[in-house]
Write a protein that holds these residues in place. Sequence first.
Motif, mmCIF file in Angstrom:
data_model
loop_
_atom_site.group_PDB
_atom_site.id
_atom_site.type_symbol
_atom_site.label_atom_id
_atom_site.label_comp_id
_atom_site.label_asym_id
_atom_site.label_seq_id
_atom_site.Cartn_x
_atom_site.Cartn_y
_atom_site.Cartn_z
ATOM 1 N N PHE A 375 52.276 41.441 -8.297
ATOM 2 C CA PHE A 375 51.071 40.641 -8.075
ATOM 3 C C PHE A 375 51.379 39.148 -8.069
ATOM 4 N N LYS A 376 52.363 38.744 -8.847
ATOM 5 C CA LYS A 376 52.760 37.337 -8.820
ATOM 6 C C LYS A 376 53.308 36.953 -7.451
ATOM 7 N N VAL A 377 54.172 37.797 -6.892
ATOM 8 C CA VAL A 377 54.767 37.490 -5.587
ATOM 9 C C VAL A 377 53.707 37.518 -4.495
ATOM 10 N N TRP A 378 52.799 38.496 -4.529
ATOM 11 C CA TRP A 378 51.746 38.525 -3.511
ATOM 12 C C TRP A 378 50.876 37.271 -3.579
ATOM 13 N N ARG A 379 50.547 36.820 -4.801
ATOM 14 C CA ARG A 379 49.735 35.601 -4.919
ATOM 15 C C ARG A 379 50.460 34.401 -4.330
ATOM 16 N N GLU A 380 51.760 34.289 -4.603
ATOM 17 C CA GLU A 380 52.539 33.166 -4.078
ATOM 18 C C GLU A 380 52.635 33.233 -2.559
ATOM 19 N N VAL A 381 52.804 34.432 -2.034
ATOM 20 C CA VAL A 381 52.916 34.598 -0.583
ATOM 21 C C VAL A 381 51.607 34.222 0.104
ATOM 22 N N VAL A 382 50.484 34.662 -0.455
ATOM 23 C CA VAL A 382 49.185 34.355 0.139
ATOM 24 C C VAL A 382 48.954 32.847 0.185
ATOM 25 N N LYS A 383 49.387 32.136 -0.871
ATOM 26 C CA LYS A 383 49.194 30.681 -0.917
ATOM 27 C C LYS A 383 50.117 29.938 0.035
ATOM 28 N N SER A 384 51.330 30.441 0.223
ATOM 29 C CA SER A 384 52.342 29.677 0.964
ATOM 30 C C SER A 384 52.446 30.024 2.442
ATOM 31 N N VAL A 385 51.924 31.169 2.853
ATOM 32 C CA VAL A 385 52.073 31.606 4.245
ATOM 33 C C VAL A 385 50.736 31.475 4.966
ATOM 34 N N ASP A 386 50.752 30.810 6.106
ATOM 35 C CA ASP A 386 49.548 30.674 6.918
ATOM 36 C C ASP A 386 49.455 31.902 7.825
ATOM 37 N N SER A 387 48.758 32.920 7.333
ATOM 38 C CA SER A 387 48.721 34.196 8.065
ATOM 39 C C SER A 387 47.463 34.371 8.900
ATOM 40 N N THR A 388 46.440 33.527 8.680
ATOM 41 C CA THR A 388 45.117 33.622 9.319
ATOM 42 C C THR A 388 44.347 34.873 8.889
ATOM 43 N N ASP A 390 41.797 37.143 6.819
ATOM 44 C CA ASP A 390 40.548 36.882 6.105
ATOM 45 C C ASP A 390 40.821 36.789 4.603
ATOM 46 N N SER A 391 40.174 35.854 3.933
ATOM 47 C CA SER A 391 40.395 35.673 2.498
ATOM 48 C C SER A 391 39.994 36.912 1.704
ATOM 49 N N ARG A 392 39.007 37.661 2.201
ATOM 50 C CA ARG A 392 38.580 38.861 1.477
ATOM 51 C C ARG A 392 39.667 39.934 1.468
ATOM 52 N N LEU A 393 40.626 39.852 2.436
ATOM 53 C CA LEU A 393 41.728 40.810 2.506
ATOM 54 C C LEU A 393 43.025 40.242 1.943
ATOM 55 N N ALA A 394 43.111 38.933 1.878
ATOM 56 C CA ALA A 394 44.351 38.296 1.412
ATOM 57 C C ALA A 394 44.384 38.272 -0.113
ATOM 58 N N THR A 395 44.333 39.453 -0.705
ATOM 59 C CA THR A 395 44.378 39.585 -2.161
ATOM 60 C C THR A 395 45.558 40.474 -2.543
ATOM 61 N N PRO A 396 46.143 40.262 -3.713
ATOM 62 C CA PRO A 396 47.267 41.102 -4.132
ATOM 63 C C PRO A 396 46.939 42.591 -4.136
ATOM 64 N N THR A 397 45.719 42.943 -4.576
ATOM 65 C CA THR A 397 45.358 44.361 -4.666
ATOM 66 C C THR A 397 45.350 45.017 -3.293
ATOM 67 N N PHE A 398 44.647 44.408 -2.339
ATOM 68 C CA PHE A 398 44.568 45.002 -1.006
ATOM 69 C C PHE A 398 45.941 45.052 -0.346
ATOM 70 N N LEU A 399 46.692 43.963 -0.416
ATOM 71 C CA LEU A 399 47.985 43.904 0.270
ATOM 72 C C LEU A 399 48.982 44.888 -0.330
ATOM 73 N N GLU A 443 56.208 40.795 5.510
ATOM 74 C CA GLU A 443 57.565 40.283 5.732
ATOM 75 C C GLU A 443 57.893 39.172 4.736
ATOM 76 N N ALA A 444 56.924 38.318 4.467
ATOM 77 C CA ALA A 444 57.139 37.234 3.501
ATOM 78 C C ALA A 444 57.357 37.804 2.098
ATOM 79 N N PHE A 445 56.614 38.850 1.760
ATOM 80 C CA PHE A 445 56.792 39.508 0.455
ATOM 81 C C PHE A 445 58.210 40.049 0.333
ATOM 82 N N ARG A 446 58.684 40.709 1.383
ATOM 83 C CA ARG A 446 60.035 41.276 1.342
ATOM 84 C C ARG A 446 61.086 40.178 1.222
ATOM 85 N N ARG A 447 60.906 39.093 1.976
ATOM 86 C CA ARG A 447 61.885 37.986 1.908
ATOM 87 C C ARG A 447 61.907 37.383 0.513
ATOM 88 N N ARG A 448 60.704 37.150 -0.048
ATOM 89 C CA ARG A 448 60.633 36.513 -1.358
ATOM 90 C C ARG A 448 61.272 37.405 -2.431
#
Length: 734
Positions: A375-388, A390-399, A443-448
């Motif tokens: 969950f820490k990595v997903w939170r960091e990825v969501v903040k750092s990657v401009d994926s476009t 929706d914010s309602r889906l860009a959550t650690p739980t859903f991803l 992909e960003a999660f895997r790289r991180r």
Amino acid sequence: MAHIIMTSMNKSGSELGGPVKRRVIDFLDNLQNDESAVAQLIEQVPDAGDARVRLGRIGLGHSAILFSVAPTGGEASYVFMGAWPDAEAAELAPRAGLKVNPVNGVLDLVINDASEPTDTAPTAAVAAGRGYLAELGFTPTQLTEELGLDPKLTERVLAAEDDHVINTIAANTEGWQADAILELACGVALDEIREKLRLVDNPVDASLAEDDQILQALEHPASKIQFTYVGDSADELRRVIEGGSFAAWRTFLHPEQRAYADKQYNGAFRLSGGAGTGKTVVALHRARNLWRRNPDARIVLTTFNRTLARQLRMDLEALEPGIEFADAPGAVGVYIDGVDKLASDVLSRADNLAPIAEAVLGSATDVSSRRTDVFKVWREVVKSVDSTLDSRLATPTFLDNEYTAVVLANQITTVAEYAKIARAGRGVRLNRAQRIAVWKLIEAFRRRSRMDGTISFPEVLALAAEHLRQRTDAGGGFLADHVIIDEAQDLHATHWALLRALVAEGPDDLFIAEDSHQRIFGQPVVLGRLGVKIVGRSRRLTLNYRTTAETLKFAIDILSGADYHDLEESEESTHGYRSARTGPDPKLLACDSLSDELEQVTARVRAWLDQGTEPESIAILTRGKNDRSQFVRALGERGIQARVLEDNPAGPGHVQVLTMHRSKGMEFAKVILAGVDDAHVPAKSVMNEAPEEERGEAELRERSLLYVAASRARDQLVVTWSGQRSTLLDSVPR
């Protein structure tokens, strides 16, 4: 050499003091191995209703009640009913007797009540057909002549005005007859009850002498609810007697449970049932039976986490002290560990991980022994990657759920594959643009993770499953002969990929114990989509052995109005759940403030301690870790020793304080559910992170969590809150 047969009727085992217990063990050990050494201590009982009954003077003011059974041309057997103070034993013994049921051949242990009237004429309520069971269509003839119930018991249950009265009668009835009347109260047909209790055929040969008939009746599956032979060692006697109530779960099984533990199946088998119905007990007995059947078998017994697995290992060792444990999957014996540790152990056997990682992750990645803080990595990825996205889906739980259930489960390695894959079972629909945005984050999660030198548990599971597939494709064979899974409802898709790859499809391959009402982690899955074919090999347990009827009703009320589905996508119901134990109604305490709640909880705990309740058998369950720490401090400040229960086992001398999640698989005599208010239950963070399409599923998990927590209480349950009480209690009567 005499044989010792224990009965489940004895309520004195857990109440006897240590010195008396030791005298009981010594007495029975001598009786078993050198009958002449204690012959002078065994007396016949004057005016006894059963000539077999004996009193054994064990000393320290206590006597054992026994039945001497002498078969034709065989060694004597003694049925040990229990030990009581001398005067109590002397009063009870003349009224006790063994009787082979003439209808079904079950051995009954009966206690005649001298105060009961001898008139057997039907009461007015029965004669008029006004009782609850009469309204369901049951008659005295059916219950006595077809089922085999005792006539006096039949009279009482047919006169009962409702199912609650019948439940109370069952709580004070022994053996198979208690189970039978609970089934009757649920409206179960006589033929189905007879099948469940294996009362279809009477195995007793009426031409035999009475004692021979008794020993033959002991082999009836329904007799084994109440009677069991004990091994010929003092250690075995000690384990049974010191286990408390004669360690009932180890020795006495319902015929239905025994059948599921013993039977050979042509493929995967699923056993469901509510909390406390004995699914884990069946799984343990099944592991023991498979090992006994073939000591060279490779058996895997696994569950959701390592804490529960440790308990499984201790319980299996208590059940079968000489059982062989395997240190690694693939070794002979019973391997027991959490399913994530199982995956790590499987992967450690792989010589070359490059082709495995290529197939699962899309590149020949090094596989680290360190695990990703997901969950820490997903939170960091969501903040750092401009994926476009929706914010309602860009959550650690859903991803994380999407990555596990769709990407890893289907070994997707490219965005093109992800864009086309069917996402069966996922609540949120994704268009092509949204899938591309999700893939960018994956992909960003895997790289991180690779930069951090870590790998997530779901990735390890997917890699381990692929290793097993490649191994068997290369002719290496499977690592297990039998796999038994407990708490299966909490496993996700990559767990099932590993478990399916461990063992070849065939007889007794997978035994699955689950309760979808207790799913508090992850997303629902459908076994058929994951390669696990049940095809009719599924059964359900309904009789609760842990909680009282009052607590069970409270827990079931929490589930009311919600729709649950099992691992085969069928509707999951609580219909028919019953407990043969009764106790106080759960107490609901509304508090004025958090300070008031802390005071009320402390006062309740102190009252229990003053009544003699052992501290370690009292638990306070909270929704979160911060609340847990708050209650530990509050108890300590008020002079009550308490400890946080996390990865450590429960220890003596302290009240246990733990989260509702941590309580899974545990039980306590007294339980307080604290902080059950609308700010904590359901947890706002969980509900806020869920997309709108998945909020119903998130609420189901929160409802299940409260159900799990409530069903941890064996004898008494208290629920407290300050402020507005949780909406999940709306279906619970005030």
